[in-house]
Motif scaffolding. Structure first.
Motif, PDB file in Angstrom:
ATOM      1  N   ALA A 166       0.826  -1.219   0.000  1.00 40.15           N
ATOM      2  CA  ALA A 166       0.000   0.000   0.000  1.00 40.15           C
ATOM      3  C   ALA A 166       0.854   1.260   0.000  1.00 40.15           C
ATOM      4  O   ALA A 166       0.509   2.255  -0.640  1.00 40.15           O
ATOM      5  CB  ALA A 166      -0.928   0.004   1.217  1.00 40.15           C
ATOM      6  N   LYS A 167       1.971   1.231   0.710  1.00 37.36           N
ATOM      7  CA  LYS A 167       2.780   2.446   0.816  1.00 37.36           C
ATOM      8  C   LYS A 167       3.594   2.648  -0.474  1.00 37.36           C
ATOM      9  O   LYS A 167       3.509   1.852  -1.408  1.00 37.36           O
ATOM     10  CB  LYS A 167       3.693   2.365   2.048  1.00 37.36           C
ATOM     11  N   GLN A 168       4.405   3.695  -0.510  1.00 33.26           N
ATOM     12  CA  GLN A 168       5.149   3.999  -1.731  1.00 33.26           C
ATOM     13  C   GLN A 168       6.048   2.827  -2.124  1.00 33.26           C
ATOM     14  O   GLN A 168       6.570   2.138  -1.268  1.00 33.26           O
ATOM     15  CB  GLN A 168       5.959   5.286  -1.571  1.00 33.26           C
ATOM     16  N   ALA A 169       6.241   2.661  -3.447  1.00 33.56           N
ATOM     17  CA  ALA A 169       7.077   1.565  -3.935  1.00 33.56           C
ATOM     18  C   ALA A 169       8.519   1.801  -3.499  1.00 33.56           C
ATOM     19  O   ALA A 169       8.972   2.944  -3.484  1.00 33.56           O
ATOM     20  CB  ALA A 169       6.979   1.485  -5.452  1.00 33.56           C
ATOM     21  N   PRO A 170       9.251   0.732  -3.151  1.00 34.15           N
ATOM     22  CA  PRO A 170      10.568   0.932  -2.547  1.00 34.15           C
ATOM     23  C   PRO A 170      11.610   1.499  -3.496  1.00 34.15           C
ATOM     24  O   PRO A 170      12.573   2.117  -3.056  1.00 34.15           O
ATOM     25  CB  PRO A 170      10.970  -0.487  -2.106  1.00 34.15           C
ATOM     26  N   ASP A 171      11.424   1.320  -4.812  1.00 37.77           N
ATOM     27  CA  ASP A 171      12.447   1.846  -5.724  1.00 37.77           C
ATOM     28  C   ASP A 171      12.269   3.338  -5.971  1.00 37.77           C
ATOM     29  O   ASP A 171      13.176   4.125  -5.837  1.00 37.77           O
ATOM     30  CB  ASP A 171      12.453   1.053  -7.041  1.00 37.77           C
ATOM     31  N   ARG A 172      10.991   3.772  -6.204  1.00 39.24           N
ATOM     32  CA  ARG A 172      10.797   5.179  -6.613  1.00 39.24           C
ATOM     33  C   ARG A 172      10.305   6.073  -5.489  1.00 39.24           C
ATOM     34  O   ARG A 172      10.213   7.274  -5.646  1.00 39.24           O
ATOM     35  CB  ARG A 172       9.846   5.231  -7.809  1.00 39.24           C
ATOM     36  N   ALA A 173       9.889   5.435  -4.377  1.00 35.44           N
ATOM     37  CA  ALA A 173       9.390   6.189  -3.212  1.00 35.44           C
ATOM     38  C   ALA A 173       8.180   7.055  -3.535  1.00 35.44           C
ATOM     39  O   ALA A 173       7.980   8.109  -2.959  1.00 35.44           O
ATOM     40  CB  ALA A 173      10.495   7.028  -2.577  1.00 35.44           C
ATOM     41  N   PHE A 174       7.354   6.638  -4.451  1.00 34.23           N
ATOM     42  CA  PHE A 174       6.040   7.216  -4.645  1.00 34.23           C
ATOM     43  C   PHE A 174       5.132   6.107  -5.152  1.00 34.23           C
ATOM     44  O   PHE A 174       5.634   5.046  -5.493  1.00 34.23           O
ATOM     45  CB  PHE A 174       6.093   8.430  -5.607  1.00 34.23           C
ATOM     46  N   PRO A 175       3.810   6.289  -5.158  1.00 35.34           N
ATOM     47  CA  PRO A 175       3.103   7.487  -4.718  1.00 35.34           C
ATOM     48  C   PRO A 175       2.907   7.500  -3.191  1.00 35.34           C
ATOM     49  O   PRO A 175       2.882   6.457  -2.551  1.00 35.34           O
ATOM     50  CB  PRO A 175       1.757   7.386  -5.418  1.00 35.34           C
ATOM     51  N   ALA A 177       0.809   8.279   0.198  1.00 37.42           N
ATOM     52  CA  ALA A 177      -0.540   8.383   0.768  1.00 37.42           C
ATOM     53  C   ALA A 177      -1.645   8.050  -0.223  1.00 37.42           C
ATOM     54  O   ALA A 177      -2.681   8.682  -0.246  1.00 37.42           O
ATOM     55  CB  ALA A 177      -0.761   9.792   1.324  1.00 37.42           C
ATOM     56  N   GLN A 178      -1.397   7.084  -1.082  1.00 39.96           N
ATOM     57  CA  GLN A 178      -2.504   6.646  -1.924  1.00 39.96           C
ATOM     58  C   GLN A 178      -2.273   5.222  -2.404  1.00 39.96           C
ATOM     59  O   GLN A 178      -1.146   4.766  -2.534  1.00 39.96           O
ATOM     60  CB  GLN A 178      -2.736   7.583  -3.094  1.00 39.96           C
ATOM     61  N   THR A 179      -3.406   4.565  -2.657  1.00 34.98           N
ATOM     62  CA  THR A 179      -3.304   3.180  -3.086  1.00 34.98           C
ATOM     63  C   THR A 179      -3.421   3.060  -4.600  1.00 34.98           C
ATOM     64  O   THR A 179      -3.455   1.947  -5.124  1.00 34.98           O
ATOM     65  CB  THR A 179      -4.420   2.348  -2.427  1.00 34.98           C
ATOM     66  N   ALA A 180      -3.490   4.201  -5.288  1.00 34.08           N
ATOM     67  CA  ALA A 180      -3.679   4.176  -6.738  1.00 34.08           C
ATOM     68  C   ALA A 180      -2.351   3.882  -7.433  1.00 34.08           C
ATOM     69  O   ALA A 180      -1.759   4.748  -8.070  1.00 34.08           O
ATOM     70  CB  ALA A 180      -4.265   5.515  -7.209  1.00 34.08           C
ATOM     71  N   HIS A 181      -1.882   2.650  -7.281  1.00 35.82           N
ATOM     72  CA  HIS A 181      -0.640   2.280  -7.962  1.00 35.82           C
ATOM     73  C   HIS A 181      -0.554   0.761  -8.116  1.00 35.82           C
ATOM     74  O   HIS A 181      -1.288   0.014  -7.451  1.00 35.82           O
ATOM     75  CB  HIS A 181       0.587   2.840  -7.239  1.00 35.82           C
TER      76      HIS A 181
END
Ligand code: HDD
Length: 686
Positions: A166-175, A177-181
């Motif tokens: 749920a949290k930001q992806a470990p490689d790019r550190a985004f997105p 505060a959102q689960t839209a990824h």
């Protein structure tokens, strides 16, 4: 010397003139400080000296100000209050706080979002934490709940995976505060047990109007045990007296920019102005017979018990009436634990709850840095406590006397505290036969039926919002196979839902996913699950944004603000500038917000009070036109002066705007506010 003194900063000079009753600035050791503007140097342009103990201590402390943020629920906001019992339940529980009518128990509550970091925006689409601590006379009881009554996963071993995804992806550190990824939906689409929760998080429950307007749930099935040792199952509910209310997604997107602290500010403003939010504690109580006959396993945290099947019994109220004195000391350092329970309350074998009991203690040690975190005032019980735990970093309650172990033969006060076999905490002597296995009970295998029940319980508007949310989220997923996998799950929930989502994404529908158990399509709709079917009874606690400009009708403004206050609604004046606005009678008033700083998304209800010149002037301003256009597009009730119509037309509103738009020359302010209790004209939304 004279030259050096004259180089002092102006702050130093101000400080010296601030009077005798001002405390002296000292170091942490209490040494008075003579100069807090300049480091100690060898000559005015020379090197700094290592002996400057004040500078060294000041920087040292500053550099250690941060503690690790919570691994989840990092962004939160807390307040103090009390719980008042109004229906004692000794037949159900021996818990001390439920024994006497009128008993008041001090409380602390922390609301939070889950996925975002500490500095993220309040209106993320997310679950909200609803953690309640009750400082009872028999110890601290924490109900560490959410604003959604079910959860994503059934077994705590999956929690780190869920949160990583749920949290930001470990490689790019985004997105943020959102689960839209991709990661989130990849994980979810491989976890059919999450489908019920996904219906809730895609619904308006995940974008609450504020903390004051959301329900809270203990989620798990707990136990209550009475003085005779008889146990009942129980689910905990917090029902807001203000009603349940959410914003819409287009509003959420705008609010995050206009006021990322929207929820914090709302709670702060309400409590500081004496408008104390309240929730009733409701219990769903049931026994083994009900549990055995129920379609689902009551130990499965991805399922709820419809209120129509087991009604909610209200036993008391929680009132929040005091903000913290210091955010860090209280809200940041509060250490909730599901393991904090009191005699008369007990756990069940819910595998998620059992895992949580293990996890929370650990996380608090990491965050707060010492096993003595219970010594912090926010965490210490308010009842007497005595034990033999000692030492460790930052120990503040240190035992006196000789005994630091037991049994001991010292006797009396010298021997220290003793066990209380009669009234100490007793676990229910439950028997649990069975082999040691890593397995999920088959009674946890129905993943879609309650998701379907949630969907069919919503109004058409709410169903549309769920589809819109799914389309938004999945449109941010770059990998088509993940989107397809989600559509295959949606087909098991409801064909309309799957078809509308597929259409929104421009995709073909795949084959439905293979369910572990057939979907039970006969579960009836549960109206309690819908927000809109349970509309608020009054507008109290809401905000009315009033757009004004020079020449606004003074009388109309006075009667509107008066009527608003009568109705418990806070009027907020929005003008082209925050300085004086001159009204029709020549009097002046100050606007609370400048138009672009106070867009209409920040208000529940809108009013436009301008004269002909004002309508023209505001009509030429983009921010003012957007203010009006948004209030209209978001389905809000709008009161207006006759002259405001020119501005409304320039903002793109139709000439005959229909229901919910009322001219104050024909409708009284009070009548407008009564009508506006409905909050939205949903037919107007695109
Ligand atoms: Fe949790 C914090 C609620 C499952 C592990 N959780 C935390 C907070 C809330 C919840 C409201 C913030 C408390 C505060 O304001 O300080 N958590 C829930 C609910 C769950 C749930 C309602 C499911 C029903 N949590 C859950 C599981 C685990 C955790 C299954 C681990 C196995 N939760 C934690 C944690 C946190 C936490 C890592 C992070 C910060 C903290 O505890 O104090 O231990």
């Amino acid at each position: 010397m004279a030259r050096e003194t004259s180089r002092r900063g102006s702050a130093g000079e101000l400080h010296q003139t601030s009077g005798n009753d001002v405390p002296r600035l000292t170091t942490q050791q209490g040494t008075p400080v003579s100069d807090d503007q300049n480091t100690l140097r060898q000559g005015p342009r020379g090197p700094a000296l290592m002996e400057d103990f004040h500078f060294r201590e000041k920087l040292f402390h500053f550099e250690h100000e941060r503690i690790p943020e919570r691994v989840v629920h990092a962004r939160g906001y807390g307040a103090h209050g009390y719980f008042e019992t109004y229906d004692p339940i000794p037949e159900l529980t021996r818990a001390d706080l439920f024994q006497r009518k009128g008993e008041k128990t001090p409380a602390f509550v922390r609301f939070s979002t889950v996925a975002g970091n500490k500095g993220s925006a309040d209106l993320a689409r997310d679950v909200r934490g609803f953690a309640v601590r009750l400082y009872t006379k028999e110890g601290n009881w924490d109900i560490v709940g959410n604003n959604i009554p079910v959860f994503f996963i059934q077994d705590a071993i999956k929690f780190p995976d869920l949160i990583h995804a749920a949290k930001q992806a470990p490689d790019r550190a985004f997105p943020q505060a959102q689960t839209a990824h991709d990661n989130f939906w990849d994980f979810i689409s491989l976890m059919p047990e999450a489908m019920n929760m996904v219906m809730w998080t895609m619904s308006d429950r995940a974008i609450p109007r504020s903390f004051r307007f959301m329900e809270g749930f203990g989620v798990h099935t707990f136990r209550m045990v009475n003085a005779e040792g008889k146990s009942h199952f129980v689910k905990f509910h917090w029902k807001p007296k203000q009603g349940v209310q959410s914003v819409t997604w287009p509003e959420a997107l705008r609010i995050n920019g206009a006021d990322p602290d929207f929820h914090r500010r709302d709670l702060w403003d309400a409590i500081q102005s004496g408008d104390y939010p309240e929730w009733e504690l409701g219990l769903q109580v049931f026994d083994d017979d009900f549990a055995d006959s129920f379609d689902f396993d009551v130990l499965d945290a991805t399922k709820l018990i419809p209120e129509e099947l087991v009604p909610v019994r209200k036993v008391g109220r929680l009132v929040l009436d005091r903000m913290v004195d210091n955010f860090f000391a209280e809200t940041e350092q509060v250490a909730f634990q599901t393991g904090n329970i009191v005699p008369g309350i007990d756990f069940t074998n819910d595998p998620l709850l059992q895992g949580r009991n293990f996890s929370y203690l650990d996380t608090q040690l990491k965050r707060l840095g010492s096993p003595n975190f219970a010594h912090l005032p926010i965490n210490a019980p308010k009842c007497p406590f005595h034990h033999f735990q000692q030492d460790g970093h930052m120990a503040m309650h240190n035992p006196t006397g000789r005994a630091n172990y037991e049994p001991n033969s010292w006797g009396g006060a010298e021997g220290g505290p003793r066990e209380s076999p009669e009234d100490g905490f007793q676990s229910l002597p439950e028997e649990n036969p069975g082999p040691k296995v890593r397995a999920r009970s088959e009674t946890f295998a129905d993943h879609y039926s309650q998701a379907r029940q949630f969907y069919i319980s919503q109004t058409e508007v709410e169903q549309r919002h769920i589809v819109d949310a799914l389309v938004f989220e999945l449109s941010k997923v770059e990998t088509p196979a993940i989107r397809t996998r989600m559509l295959s799950h949606l087909l098991n929930i409801h064909t309309d839902l799957a078809e509308a989502t597929a259409e929104g994404l421009g995709m073909e529908l795949p084959e439905p996913a293979e369910p572990a158990l057939p979907v039970n399509e006969s579960l009836p709709a549960s109206p309690a699950l819908s927000i809109l079917k349970n509309a608020p009874e009054s507008l109290a606690g809401r905000k009315l944004g009033i757009l004004i400009s020079d020449g606004a009708d003074a009388e109309a403004l006075a009667s509107l603000t008066e009527a608003a206050k009568e109705a418990g609604v806070t009027p907020v004046l929005v003008g082209p500038r925050v300085g004086s606005v001159t009204l029709s009678d020549g009097s002046t008033t100050e606007a609370d917000e400048k138009i672009d700083g106070g867009p209409s998304v920040l208000f529940d209800v809108a009013a436009i009070l301008v004269d002909g010149d004002g309508a023209k002037a505001l009509g030429a301003m983009h921010a003012a036109r957007t203010w009006v256009a948004d209030a209209w597009a978001h389905g809000k009730f709008i009161a207006h002066s006759t002259d405001a119509e020119a501005l409304m037309t320039r903002a793109g509103m139709p000439e005959d705007p229909g229901e919910g738009v009322m001219c104050l020359d024909h409708t009284s302010a009070a009548d407008f506010l009564i009508a506006a209790t409905a909050l939205r004209i949903w037919d107007r939304a695109p």
